[in-house]
Design a protein around this motif. Structure first.
Motif, PDB file in Angstrom:
ATOM      1  N   SER A 195       1.563   6.912  -6.559  1.00 43.53           N
ATOM      2  CA  SER A 195       0.503   7.792  -7.060  1.00 43.53           C
ATOM      3  C   SER A 195       0.818   9.250  -6.748  1.00 43.53           C
ATOM      4  O   SER A 195       0.505  10.152  -7.517  1.00 43.53           O
ATOM      5  N   ARG A 196       1.490   9.473  -5.613  1.00 44.14           N
ATOM      6  CA  ARG A 196       1.878  10.847  -5.296  1.00 44.14           C
ATOM      7  C   ARG A 196       2.891  11.365  -6.307  1.00 44.14           C
ATOM      8  O   ARG A 196       2.814  12.511  -6.745  1.00 44.14           O
TER       9      ARG A 196
ATOM     10  N   ASN B 105       2.299   1.889  -3.376  1.00 47.58           N
ATOM     11  CA  ASN B 105       1.258   2.446  -4.253  1.00 47.58           C
ATOM     12  C   ASN B 105       1.028   3.931  -3.974  1.00 47.58           C
ATOM     13  O   ASN B 105       0.913   4.741  -4.881  1.00 47.58           O
ATOM     14  N   ASN B 106       0.944   4.218  -2.699  1.00 44.72           N
ATOM     15  CA  ASN B 106       0.692   5.589  -2.277  1.00 44.72           C
ATOM     16  C   ASN B 106       1.787   6.535  -2.774  1.00 44.72           C
ATOM     17  O   ASN B 106       1.508   7.571  -3.363  1.00 44.72           O
ATOM     18  N   VAL B 107       3.030   6.119  -2.543  1.00 43.53           N
ATOM     19  CA  VAL B 107       4.163   6.923  -2.978  1.00 43.53           C
ATOM     20  C   VAL B 107       4.135   7.088  -4.486  1.00 43.53           C
ATOM     21  O   VAL B 107       4.320   8.183  -5.027  1.00 43.53           O
TER      22      VAL B 107
ATOM     23  N   ASN C  39       1.166  12.043  -9.574  1.00 45.81           N
ATOM     24  CA  ASN C  39       0.383  13.265  -9.432  1.00 45.81           C
ATOM     25  C   ASN C  39       1.271  14.495  -9.520  1.00 45.81           C
ATOM     26  O   ASN C  39       0.908  15.515 -10.083  1.00 45.81           O
TER      27      ASN C  39
ATOM     28  N   ASN D  63       0.810  -1.206   0.000  1.00 46.50           N
ATOM     29  CA  ASN D  63       0.000   0.000   0.000  1.00 46.50           C
ATOM     30  C   ASN D  63       0.851   1.267   0.000  1.00 46.50           C
ATOM     31  O   ASN D  63       0.558   2.224  -0.704  1.00 46.50           O
ATOM     32  N   LEU D  64       1.884   1.190   0.791  1.00 50.71           N
ATOM     33  CA  LEU D  64       2.774   2.341   0.908  1.00 50.71           C
ATOM     34  C   LEU D  64       3.423   2.656  -0.446  1.00 50.71           C
ATOM     35  O   LEU D  64       3.495   3.812  -0.860  1.00 50.71           O
TER      36      LEU D  64
END
Lengths: 91, 274
Positions: A9-10, A5-7, A13, A2-3
């Motif tokens: 997508s950031r 993925n989060n990084v 973005n 998850n982490l």
């Protein structure tokens, strides 16, 4: 996971910023205005004439009304009414 | 030769009346005898913006119906003796304006005035069509916003077909774009259509850019056209636009974000003192 993925997508973005709204506005305007300008020069009778022409043709030939294109083009000194009708194949 | 200018936009609330008022004052300040007519029958507002609402006795429709003569209906501006206002009627009769009636009044005004500014109502109904019918030139007031730009383009279509000049083939109306409520800050953030964007889409000569400014509301609050506030950005931008209309070459102003570091320091200090 998850982490990661989060990084990820950031990062995307950050680098692929969402489209600016003014740019979107301009693109939408360009499309709708060129469409409306093309119609602007059409005389008021064009729509009903188009319908009557199609009715006459449909009396003799089985045509698909979606396979018909009617265009009015302004050229220097005259207007050209173009009827593009796809006739069904004869059996 | 008298020139008839229509101030039009299609969309409401973009600044037609503000522009008509300031433009008329600007022309009168240059020494031209100017009349400004409110074509918004039923929704009179030019009188408020010009600050003469309490002096309205007779109006445009009274003159057309022969209930008053033109001199009785024209209101002389408080500040400029070259400027006269012809207010709209508050009647709800939509047919109060007629093509012939408007033509007769304009012909009468032509005898004494250099410029006649016609403040069009919003929309494309009778009032708007009559406001543009006799015009020699048009100021198309546009906000940097999709619906306003689209409506302006629609008005350009009408200007080139539904006017006396178009019908008689008597030369095209000269069209001028006036971009109002422009916010350079929002443009630079990509939140607002830029001058270049609007120019590219409408493709008519640019008369000016009026920045979004608190001075405009302040002016309408007090019934003094914003051009009179010569200290304000909007007032100066209108004066520039009038100069350009008269053929002078004036560079565009107020297109950049106000980011003067000196100013910032001063405003910071002011805050500290308070």
């Amino acid at each position: 996971m998850n982490l990661v993925n989060n990084v990820f997508s950031r990062l995307t973005n950050h680098f692929c910023r969402p489209q600016k709204s003014a740019k979107k506005a301009k693109e939408r305007l360009q499309i709708i205005i060129s469409h409306e300008r093309a119609r602007r020069d059409h005389p008021d009778y064009l729509a009903s004439m188009q319908k009557e022409l199609l009715d006459v043709i449909a009396k003799y030939v089985a045509i698909d009304k979606d396979a018909v294109r009617v265009e009015l083009e302004r050229q220097e000194g005259c207007s050209v009414l173009e009827l593009n009708i796809v006739l069904p194949q004869q059996e | 030769m008298t020139k008839i200018i229509v101030v039009t936009s299609g969309k409401g609330g973009v600044g037609k009346t503000t522009t008509s008022a300031s433009f008329a004052v600007g022309l009168a300040n240059r020494g031209f005898k100017t009349a400004v007519i409110d074509f918004d029958i039923g929704l009179r507002n030019l009188d408020l913006i010009m600050g003469c609402e309490r002096r309205v006795v007779y109006d445009f429709v009274n003159v057309i119906r022969g209930e008053a003569n033109l001199n009785q209906a024209l209101i002389r501006d408080k500040h400029n003796k070259e400027l006269y206002i012809l207010p709209a009627s508050q009647t709800r009769d939509k047919d109060a304006l007629t093509l012939e009636g408007v033509g007769t009044v304009l012909d009468e005004l032509r005898k004494t005035f250099d410029y006649i500014v016609c403040d069009s109502p919003a929309g494309i109904e009778r009032g708007a069509q009559l406001a543009m019918y006799y015009a020699d030139s048009a100021i198309v007031v546009t906000n940097p916003e999709v619906s306003s730009v689209r409506d302006s383009d629609r008005m350009l279509g009408l200007l080139s077909s539904k006017t006396k000049r178009a019908e008689e083939g008597n030369g095209k109306i000269t069209e001028h774009l006036l971009l109002t409520r422009y916010s350079p800050k929002r443009v630079s953030k990509g939140e607002m259509l830029s001058l270049e964007d609007v120019n590219e889409i409408l493709a008519i000569p640019l008369l000016g850019v009026i920045p979004e400014s608190p001075a405009v509301l302040k002016a309408s609050n007090s019934g003094v056209p914003v051009i009179v506030d010569s200290e304000s950005d909007a007032g100066q931008a209108y004066a520039d636009a009038v100069a350009r209309y008269l053929g002078e070459e004036v560079p565009l102003r107020f297109l950049e974000e106000k980011s003067n570091w000196l100013k910032r320091i001063f405003s910071f200090k002011e805050k500290e003192v308070v």
